[in-house]
Enzyme design. Structure first.
Site, PDB file in Angstrom:
ATOM      1  N   HIS A  36       0.833  -1.211  -0.180  1.00 47.36           N
ATOM      2  CA  HIS A  36      -0.028  -0.118  -0.076  1.00 47.36           C
ATOM      3  C   HIS A  36       0.864   1.140   0.016  1.00 47.36           C
ATOM      4  O   HIS A  36       1.619   1.390   0.828  1.00 47.36           O
ATOM      5  CB  HIS A  36      -0.761  -0.134   1.233  1.00 47.36           C
ATOM      6  CG  HIS A  36      -2.359   0.792   0.950  1.00 47.36           C
ATOM      7  ND1 HIS A  36      -1.994   2.219   1.106  1.00 47.36           N
ATOM      8  CD2 HIS A  36      -3.445   0.495   0.996  1.00 47.36           C
ATOM      9  CE1 HIS A  36      -3.177   2.807   1.078  1.00 47.36           C
ATOM     10  NE2 HIS A  36      -4.195   1.685   0.865  1.00 47.36           N
TER      11      HIS A  36
ATOM     12  N   THR B  64     -14.733  24.180 -49.074  1.00 44.12           N
ATOM     13  CA  THR B  64     -15.432  22.933 -48.362  1.00 44.12           C
ATOM     14  C   THR B  64     -15.474  21.910 -49.108  1.00 44.12           C
ATOM     15  O   THR B  64     -15.214  21.668 -50.366  1.00 44.12           O
ATOM     16  CB  THR B  64     -17.163  23.478 -48.308  1.00 44.12           C
ATOM     17  OG1 THR B  64     -17.353  23.885 -49.651  1.00 44.12           O
ATOM     18  CG2 THR B  64     -17.154  24.896 -47.315  1.00 44.12           C
ATOM     19  N   HIS B  65     -15.489  20.590 -48.421  1.00 39.43           N
ATOM     20  CA  HIS B  65     -15.058  19.243 -48.926  1.00 39.43           C
ATOM     21  C   HIS B  65     -13.693  19.124 -49.712  1.00 39.43           C
ATOM     22  O   HIS B  65     -13.926  18.444 -50.673  1.00 39.43           O
ATOM     23  CB  HIS B  65     -16.234  18.925 -50.116  1.00 39.43           C
ATOM     24  CG  HIS B  65     -17.630  19.000 -49.275  1.00 39.43           C
ATOM     25  ND1 HIS B  65     -18.262  17.900 -48.555  1.00 39.43           N
ATOM     26  CD2 HIS B  65     -18.719  19.928 -49.337  1.00 39.43           C
ATOM     27  CE1 HIS B  65     -19.445  18.199 -48.190  1.00 39.43           C
ATOM     28  NE2 HIS B  65     -19.821  19.406 -48.489  1.00 39.43           N
TER      29      HIS B  65
ATOM     30  N   SER C 104      15.878  11.879 -44.394  1.00 37.39           N
ATOM     31  CA  SER C 104      17.102  11.524 -44.544  1.00 37.39           C
ATOM     32  C   SER C 104      17.651  11.025 -45.684  1.00 37.39           C
ATOM     33  O   SER C 104      18.750  11.073 -45.816  1.00 37.39           O
ATOM     34  CB  SER C 104      17.050  10.139 -43.448  1.00 37.39           C
ATOM     35  OG  SER C 104      16.409   9.099 -44.086  1.00 37.39           O
TER      36      SER C 104
ATOM     37  N   LYS D  99      13.171  17.858 -49.202  1.00 34.12           N
ATOM     38  CA  LYS D  99      11.897  17.783 -48.595  1.00 34.12           C
ATOM     39  C   LYS D  99      11.759  18.808 -47.368  1.00 34.12           C
ATOM     40  O   LYS D  99      12.838  19.250 -46.854  1.00 34.12           O
ATOM     41  CB  LYS D  99      11.624  16.468 -47.859  1.00 34.12           C
ATOM     42  CG  LYS D  99      11.459  15.462 -48.991  1.00 34.12           C
ATOM     43  CD  LYS D  99      10.240  15.407 -49.681  1.00 34.12           C
ATOM     44  CE  LYS D  99       9.193  15.027 -48.633  1.00 34.12           C
ATOM     45  NZ  LYS D  99       8.892  13.731 -48.004  1.00 34.12           N
TER      46      LYS D  99
ATOM     47  N   GLU E 224       2.538  17.304 -37.770  1.00 37.90           N
ATOM     48  CA  GLU E 224       2.233  15.956 -37.564  1.00 37.90           C
ATOM     49  C   GLU E 224       2.478  15.430 -36.321  1.00 37.90           C
ATOM     50  O   GLU E 224       1.606  14.603 -35.984  1.00 37.90           O
ATOM     51  CB  GLU E 224       3.334  15.357 -38.755  1.00 37.90           C
ATOM     52  CG  GLU E 224       2.765  15.576 -40.250  1.00 37.90           C
ATOM     53  CD  GLU E 224       3.782  14.913 -41.155  1.00 37.90           C
ATOM     54  OE1 GLU E 224       3.420  14.733 -42.452  1.00 37.90           O
ATOM     55  OE2 GLU E 224       4.976  14.897 -40.848  1.00 37.90           O
TER      56      GLU E 224
END
Length: 468
Positions: A93, A165-166, A290, A295, A302
Site C-alpha cells: 500500500h 468546403t469538401h 534522411s 523535402k 504531424e
C-alpha cells in the site's frame, strides 16, 4: 557560462533518458515545468502537505501540539519516493507506506498522522493541488496561443484567399477570417477549462466511506480547516473517493483542446502541399528527409496530430473510471497513474508545438493569389447567382443557369467573366462594369471584418475572466 551549463544539463538529461527512459514523456515530450508537477517527488510532497494540513486541523481540538507538527514536518522532509517504494513492496500500500515512514520518523509526535483519514482523502486532495497548478499552466499556454492568433488575424484581416468546403473551392474568405475561427474555438477550450477547474480543483476529506465517522461531530470543521490551509474548496459530498465525473470531464476537455490543435495542424499540412503552398511551417535548417534533400515536411503539425490521437484515446479510460463498485473499488487507481500525468504532459507538448508553429508560420502571398484565380472565376458563381436573383430572376432558375455557365468554363478554359460577357441573357441583366464588380472577390466577403472583431472580442473577454 549559463549556455554551457544548460548544454551540459541537456546532455545529462538525454544520457539518463537513453539509459533509463521508457516512456517518451520522461525525456522527449512536455516541458520541465509540467513534468515536475507530476514527478514522483512532487506527488509525495503534495500528499505530505495534505497530511500536515490534517494535523494542523486536529491541533485546533487539542489532539496534536504545535511542536509535534513541526517534528512531523521536519521528519517528512527526509522521506524519498524510493523509500516509500521499498516499504510498499512489503506491505502492498503506497499511501500507508508513506504514512508509516512519517509516523516512525516523528516518534511520539507522529501518533496522529493520518488520524481519521482514508488514503484517497490524501490522494484526491493532493491531485486537486496538482490539478490547480497544471490547469493554470495549460491556460497560460492557451492564452499565449490566442494572443499570437489575434495578432495574425488582425495582420491578415484583408488577405483574400480561397475558402474550401469538401476540399473544393467554395467562396472567398480572408486568412484573418480563417484564423479568427480558431480564435473562437480555442477561446471555448479556455472557457471549458475555467469551468472544469471549479469542479475538479476540490479537496476530499471525508474518511473511509465519505461520512467523516472517525471525527465524530467535528468532521465538517476538520474539513473546513484543512481546505482553508490548502486554499481549496471541498466536494459537497463523496464516497471514499472524489467523484470521477470531473476527472473524465477534464480528460475530455484536454482531448477537445488537442483536437482543435490537430485541426489547425491539419490545415497547415494541407495548405503546405506543393500544389497548394499557401501557408507552411517556417523552421529554417530543419532536415525534411534522411534521403530526399528537397523535402520540407510539416513535422511539427504531424507531431501535434499524432499526440492528439493518443490524448483522445485516454478519454475512454477516464469514462470507464466513473463506474466504481459501491463506495469505491480500486479499478480507477492503476489507470489514473497513467492517464493523469500523460494527459497533461501530452497537451503541454501539443500547446508548445502550436506556439512554435504559429510563431514560425510562413504565408505565400503569390500562391494565395494564384489559387484564388485557379478556377477562373468559378469561386464567384454564388455571387453571380445572388445578383441575378436580385435583378429579378428566380433563385432556383439562377442556380441552374449559373451551373450551365460554370460547365462552359470547364469546357472552354475561359474565365467565368469571359463566358458571361458572351452570354446574351447575362448581358440583358448586367453591364460589363457590373459583372466585374460581381466577380471581384473583395466585394463578396460579407461581414467578415465584423465577425473577426467579434471573435477577438469574445477571446479577450474569456482571457480577462480566466484565473491564472
Amino acid at each position: 557560462m549559463r549556455l554551457q551549463y544548460k548544454l551540459i544539463n541537456v546532455e545529462h538529461t538525454l544520457q539518463l533518458a537513453m539509459e533509463d527512459g521508457i516512456c517518451p514523456l520522461e525525456w522527449r515530450y512536455g516541458s520541465n515545468e509540467m513534468r515536475k508537477l507530476f514527478s514522483r517527488g512532487e506527488i509525495l510532497k503534495r500528499r505530505i502537505q495534505v497530511e500536515i494540513a490534517l494535523l494542523k486541523a486536529l491541533s485546533k481540538y487539542g489532539l496534536v501540539k504545535e511542536e509535534d507538527i513541526q517534528k512531523v514536518e521536519k521528519a517528512s522532509l527526509t522521506i524519498r519516493p524510493e523509500e516509500v517504494d521499498e516499504l510498499e513492496s512489503k506491505i502492498g500500500h503506497d499511501v500507508m507506506a508513506m504514512v508509516v515512514l512519517m509516523a516512525e520518523r516523528s516518534g511520539d509526535s507522529g501518533r496522529y498522522v493520518h488520524f481519521g483519514a482514508t488514503s484517497y482523502d490524501i490522494v484526491d486532495t493532493a491531485y486537486a493541488l496538482i490539478f490547480r497548478d497544471a490547469i493554470r499552466l495549460v491556460k497560460r499556454k492557451i492564452m499565449e496561443i490566442l494572443e499570437i492568433m489575434i495578432s495574425l488575424a488582425i495582420k491578415y484581416k484583408d488577405l483574400v484567399m480561397v475558402g474550401r468546403t469538401h476540399g473544393q473551392h467554395a467562396l472567398p474568405i480572408t486568412l484573418g477570417f480563417k484564423i479568427a475561427n480558431y480564435i473562437y474555438e480555442f477561446s471555448r477550450s479556455l472557457e471549458r477549462l475555467n469551468e472544469v477547474e471549479k469542479r475538479i480543483v476540490k479537496g476530499k476529506i471525508a474518511g473511509a466511506v465519505g461520512t467523516m465517522a472517525a471525527w465524530g461531530n467535528i468532521g465538517l470543521e476538520i474539513e473546513e480547516n484543512i481546505m482553508k490551509l490548502l486554499e481549496l474548496r471541498p466536494h459537497e459530498i463523496s464516497t471514499q473517493v472524489a467523484p470521477r465525473d470531473a476527472f473524465a470531464e477534464l480528460t475530455s476537455d484536454l482531448a477537445i483542446l488537442a483536437s482543435q490543435c490537430d485541426r489547425f495542424a491539419l490545415e497547415v499540412r494541407e495548405l503546405m502541399r506543393p500544389e497548394i503552398n499557401e501557408i507552411s511551417e517556417g523552421v529554417e535548417g530543419r532536415v525534411g528527409s534522411s534521403t530526399m534533400p528537397q523535402k520540407e515536411n510539416p513535422v511539427t503539425s504531424e507531431k501535434i496530430g499524432g499526440l492528439a490521437k493518443v490524448l483522445r484515446s485516454l478519454v475512454v479510460a477516464s469514462l470507464e473510471n466513473i463506474p466504481l463498485w459501491h463506495e469505491r473499488d480500486l479499478t480507477n487507481s492503476s489507470s489514473e497513474r497513467i492517464v493523469i500525468s500523460h494527459e497533461f504532459l501530452i497537451i503541454d507538448e501539443i500547446l508548445d508545438s502550436m506556439t512554435n508553429l504559429l510563431r514560425n508560420l510562413r504565408v505565400n502571398f503569390e500562391n494565395i493569389e494564384k489559387n484564388l484565380n485557379l478556377t477562373k472565376g468559378q469561386i464567384m458563381a454564388e455571387s453571380l447567382m445572388i445578383n441575378l436573383t436580385l435583378k429579378g430572376m428566380k433563385r432556383h432558375e439562377a442556380h441552374q443557369y449559373v451551373n450551365k455557365l460554370t460547365s462552359k468554363v470547364r469546357q472552354t478554359g475561359k474565365t467565368l467573366l469571359e463566358v458571361c460577357l458572351e452570354d446574351n441573357l447575362i448581358l440583358s441583366y448586367f453591364s460589363k462594369q457590373e459583372l466585374e464588380n460581381v466577380f471581384n472577390p473583395k466585394n463578396y466577403l460579407g461581414s467578415y471584418d465584423k465577425l473577426i472583431e467579434r471573435a477577438i472580442g469574445y477571446a479577450k473577454a474569456i482571457i480577462k475572466g480566466s484565473e491564472i
